[in-house]
Each structure stands twice: as structure tokens, then as C-alpha cells.
Design a protein around this motif. Sequence first.
Motif: not given
Length: 484
Positions: A235, A237, A337, A340, A413
Amino acid sequence: MKNKILAILFTVAVIQTSCKKFEEFQTDPNKSTVATPDLLLNTIAQSAFQSSNVDVALVSRQMVFTDAVRQTQYYGWTRGSYNAYNSLRQVLKLEQAAIAQNKAEYLPLAKFFKAWYFLQLTQMFGDIPYSQALKGDDNIATPVYDKQEDIYLNILDELKQAGEMITTGTTAVKGDIVYNGNMQQWKKAINSLSLRVLISLSLKESDARFQIKKRFADIVNNAAEYPVLTGNADNVQLKFYDLQGNRYPYFNNNDFQTAFYMEETFVDLLKGLKDSRLFSFADKAPKFSALPSTDFNAYGGAKGSAAVNENNARTVAGEVSKINPRFYNNPVNEPSIALGYSELQFILAEGVVQGWIAGSVNDYYQSGIRASMSFYNIAPDVINTYLGQPAVQLSQTPLNQIITQKYIASFMNSDWQPFYEQRRTGIPAFDVSGSGVLNNKRIPKRWMYPESELRLNQANVTEAITRQYTAGDEINQLMWLIKP
């Protein structure tokens, strides 16, 4: 005699000191005076990938604000911001430092972040300064506005070039808070962003300039050359730490504790699907506090379209759930995220539906759900039960379920992605039935250009508005991207 010698030495020292330039006294010899790519990369990544945005949750009918009229919740916003250009200036410095210091490994990342920020800007407004942007050093203070279609084409080409610049021999970068310098991970992120851009162009599939179907298939069908995210470990993130300036953005946020509640249509969607992610997103409603936290009946929401006083009455009655306390009590909470693996799987599922690639729609769809639910540490047997429900299994018109699951997975997110997906597909239908909605109960399609542009770059922004929007610079106008 000794005193006389000391006096002479002192005088010489003073004369020598006075000969130094003033600037030399302003320089700390223990601090670097040159911006290094690693420090710039750290700052850029922190800004780019903080994608937990409560205003998106309000716009996307996932949460409500009960203390006052919030323009995002009631669709009454007007002008947007060009702040992303400040971040792009940092990306330009990264690129310049990489060239000056012979650190070519940072150049593909500069291309990636340019694409990232320009994509944000054009999605907000439509046509924006692109080819002449960031040219202040070249005495271009009033850049022309490029057409959105040209910007998209350039973004796709830049991302392709960025991915090709990363080979197995590419040196690891420093200052990388996302992948710890692993350039193959960055290559996955670059190609996955390309797929996001391509799916956002679904309404333009027939435009031969973009070769959308071919570009999409080229990436998906050649994993060796175009690797993409393969699991949650990949991911894109931003992780948080219990350190000053590195904590979850809503940690200790008083409004989160007192004025933000769950939205009714979102809660009802999760309850209807018996989706246990609800227990991770929300707290029990006070009226139902005696029920177990795993009882769907313990949760309720307020309508984002309802007037403030209506929602206040319901919260006072204890009918409405707040967001889960971990969002404001836990300084680390969860990573934010930005792009993702779950989203990528839903993109691939839609790619099959569109006929751009072969494969199993259901496999990609279920993989996306599993990735999202696993992110919240939901047990595999619970996930299997969830996927076995008729309401979750794909129907003859699978796009609705694919986008709905992408929407659920985006809670707090993915920044503005759920809004842009709804704008593109109409899924899910954001509720506008209540008396609180502004803008004649319409969901805006864009933001108006910043007022500063009307003062500082009037000729170019006016020309851009005229060629794009028949009704002028207005929030309900359709930009090229979403015109059928």
C-alpha cells in the motif's frame, strides 16, 4: 612591552574579522546549506500521502457534522485552493537537487509526485497551468492554462517514463518513509497510479489519443515490466507515530469527540450487508449502549442532507453513532492509505467489466474486499461468511457492487477518491433529500478557480473558463473528464 604586543595582536584580529563578509556570520557551519533529495522526499511524501480527510467523509455521505452548517456536507462550497502548487515547488526542488547532486534514483519519484499533484489539481478545477507552471525562474509569472485532456495525456506519459527509469539496478533512495528506499516498491506504486488514472478516463475510452484499453492491458498483462501492488504490504500509505508532528491528524481533535457522527445512509449500507467493518468505523449509539459492540442494531446514523437542528435532536436522543474513539484517542490509529491494494483490485475488476482485460471479475472483486477487511484485522472466517451472502455476491450488473465496495473501503482514507468515483459513475447515490442541502440539491462537479488567479493571472484563467464552461466558473459545470 608585553601589553603592547597583545594590543597589536588584538588590533590585527579585529581588522581581519571586519574584513569578513556579513553573510559569513549568518551561516551555521554545523548545518547544511544545500537541500538534499532525501530530506525533500521525506517532506513531500508526508504531504502527499496524508489522505485521511474528514471533509471527504462529509461530502461522500459517510459522516455528518452537527455543530454548524459545513459547506462540504451541504454541497455549498465555492472556490478551491492552488496549495498543491506549493507542494509541486518542493517536487521541483527535489528534481533539481537530484540532478545537481548526481542522484538519478530520485528522478522517477519526482515524475511520480508531479503526476500525483497535477492530477489532484486538474480533477478539482478542469484546465490548469501545466506546461508553464513552476516557471517563475524563467520569468513566467502568468502561466497559460493547458487543456485537461492534454494534461491527462502528459500524466500518463510521465508515469510510464518514471516506471521505465527504475530497473533492478536502481540505487535505493534515502529519506523514504513509505518504502524504506525499495525502488521496486515504488515501481509498483507508479504503475498502480497509472491504472487509477486510466480507469478515471473510462468515459473517454473512444478517444484514440489515449489508447486507454491498450495502456491498461499492457500494464496488467506484463507483470515483469509493469509490476503493480500485490498485497496490503505494498500500500502507498503514511504511517503515524506517537511523536510530535507525526501523530494521526485527528488525534485529540475536540470536534471528532463532540460534533462528528456517522451518516445514516452509510451506516444503513453496512448494516444491510452485515459488514463488520462498521464496528471498526463507528461507536455504538448511546441509546443502544447495552447491546454488544458486534450487534448491528447498536449503531445508527444521521442524514447528511438533514438540517443541523434535526441532526442535533437525534444526537441528543442518543440515536446516532460517533466515529470509533480510536480515531481521536489513538495517536497512531491506522495508516492513511493514499493508494491501496484493495482499490487496485476493484480497478482491475472494473477493467474486466469494461472489456479492457481478460480475467475473473469476481476474483478481483473478492480480493478487493478481502484486502480491505484484512486491513481492519477481520478474521478470515468472518470475511468468508460476508462474501457468501447473496447481497455481496456479484449480480448481472456488477459495476454497482464494485464501486460500492470501493466506496466502503475508502472510509477515512484515499482522500477525494470516493467523491471522484461517484462523480464519474453516479455510485453510490449521495442523499440530497433533506432540507439542509444547498446548491439547489445538486452535488457539485468541481471547484471554482482561486480568487488569486482572477487578480494575478486574469487573462489566462478567463480564457480557460470561457473555453470550458458555458455558464462560467461555476461548481456545477462539467469538465472534459466527465462529459459523456
